[in-house]
Design an enzyme around this catalytic site. Structure first.
Site: not given
Ligand code: HSE
Length: 436
Positions: A43, A45, A134, A136, A190, A205, A302
């Site tokens: 899905a 948009r 990310g 890791i 983000e 996080k 990334g």
């Molecule tokens: N905006 C986040 C960063 C992306 O720059 O780490 C990964 O969570």
């Protein structure tokens, strides 16, 4: 065995990467998972079909709820991000008896307690490796690899965009806004980049890491959050002259006063490995009582690095599809009934060392007045330097490092220093961690 059918919600940076990795490495992934994994529905948009592999075999619609409600789908992969409708979609997927994989740290940090409880009741898994650092596998490491340990503390560079900005400012003297625009173009930032630069993304996080490390419920609202937007180039230079680097760290520590949970710019000794983690790379330092310090390093943002974590979760969930729900690795590393109510301690109670910078009039007695205030507050100075005044200025920058002090005492001292006639403007304070 029948293939596992995946419904992807979102075909952006991470969604596209996930599709590509699943298609590109399909044969090897099937050998690892024990059966084929197919993305049958998605899905989105808006998306760019260019560069997406195997899209012709995917039924794409613009209604994420239709994918979540599709009885053919085994695993829903939520890669839309944000709080809503991600929360509603994930809860509905759980209600429909589907397993969920998500990269959404905001969702887990704020609504994880509710989501895991719902998943527990339904006997399904919600996997979220890609939510922190990310590519890791830090969640896997904390939940499984370090399960023997009493975790003492964690310190991490867990926002790639912020680290990229600080690195470019330090190495190339680039402008903050210019580097941020590049991070956005590269797909690191983000949707709302203030989440990156003001530390909110890192706080999401860190909240997750603290729960996994200490077995406490997710408590994002208790996380102290300070961003990098007020870091000045001269602070980077002065920190270097003291033998330190400035990094935007998430720190969580078990103390007698409770759990410290804080995100802020931090001076760390330049000889520490983590001080040399640059660009979009992330690193998480975990101190366990048995293992000692361990360091995890890799790309924190990334398309493909994040997809690596998402796909690992899909494989993990596939492997556990036939296992007894009671015997799976618990969502927050500790059994759901075993979470602890040890409190998160207020920032005022945190004990750290400090870097202070102030602008002072260059006349006899000024340094003595500042030192007197610090001494009265029980704050011991480790090093102090008076710098050259800027061209045409009579006031001089005064920079110092202190020994450990409770934040509350430092607040009182800073207020008194700022009230001195001989000190102009605000005192800049950056916390210092030696990470021993
Ligand atoms: N905006 C986040 C960063 C992306 O720059 O780490 C990964 O969570």
């Amino acid at each position: 065995m029948k293939p596992v059918k995946v419904g992807l919600l979102g075909l952006g940076t991470v969604g596209g990467g996930t599709l590509n990795v699943l298609v590109r490495n399909a044969a090897e992934i099937a050998r690892r998972a024990g059966r084929e994994i197919l993305v049958t529905h998605a899905a989105a948009r808006e998306y760019r079909a260019e560069g997406l592999e195997g899209l012709d075999k995917v039924e794409v619609c613009d209604d994420a709820f239709a994918v979540v409600d599709n009885p053919d789908i085994d695993i829903v992969v939520e890669l839309i991000g944000g709080y809503s409708p991600a929360r509603e979609l994930v809860l509905r997927a759980i209600e429909n008896g589907k397993h969920v994989v998500t990269a959404n740290k905001a969702l887990i940090a704020l609504h994880g307690n509710e989501i895991f409880e719902a998943a527990q009741k339904k006997g399904v898994t919600v996997a979220f490796e890609a939510a922190v650092a990310g590519g890791i596998p830090i969640i896997k490491a904390l939940r499984e690899g370090l399960a023997a340990n009493h975790i003492e503390w964690i310190a991490g560079i867990i926002n790639g965009t912020g680290n990229f900005i600080l690195t470019e400012m330090k190495d190339k003297g680039r402008d903050f806004a210019d580097v941020l625009a590049e991070a956005q173009a590269l797909g690191y930032a983000e949707a709302d980049p203030t989440f990156d630069v003001e530390g909110i993304d890192a706080a999401h996080k860190l909240t997750i890491l603290a729960s996994l490390a200490f077995g406490i419920p997710l408590q994002f609202d208790k996380c102290y959050t300070e961003g990098i937007s007020r870091i000045q180039p001269q602070d980077v230079t002065y920190a270097e002259q003291f033998g330190y680097r400035i990094k935007h760290l998430g720190i969580t520590r078990r103390t007698e006063r409770g759990i410290e949970l804080r995100v802020h710019p931090t001076l760390i000794p330049e000889r520490r490995l983590i001080a040399n983690v640059d660009g979009v790379m992330n690193a998480v330092l975990v101190k366990g009582d048995a293992v000692g310090p361990t360091l995890y390093y890799g790309a924190g943002a990334g398309s493909l690095p994040t997809a690596s974590a998402v796909v690992a979760d899909i494989i993990d969930v596939t492997r556990t599809l036939t296992t007894d729900p009671e015997n799976r690795v618990p969502h927050l590393a500790f059994q759901p009934g075993e979470l602890s109510d040890v409190p998160v301690c207020p920032m005022d109670d945190v004990v750290t060392a400090y870097y202070l910078r102030m602008t002072a009039v260059d006349r006899p007695g000024v340094v003595a007045a500042v030192a007197g205030i610090l001494s009265e507050a029980g704050i011991s100075i480790e090093a102090m330097q008076q710098k050259q005044p800027a061209e045409g200025e009579v006031e001089v920058p005064l920079v110092m490092l202190t020994h450990l002090v409770r934040e509350r005492q430092m607040n009182v001292a800073i207020e008194k220093i700022e009230a001195l006639d001989s000190v102009a403007g605000e005192v800049t304070r950056i916390r210092v961690e030696r990470l021993k």
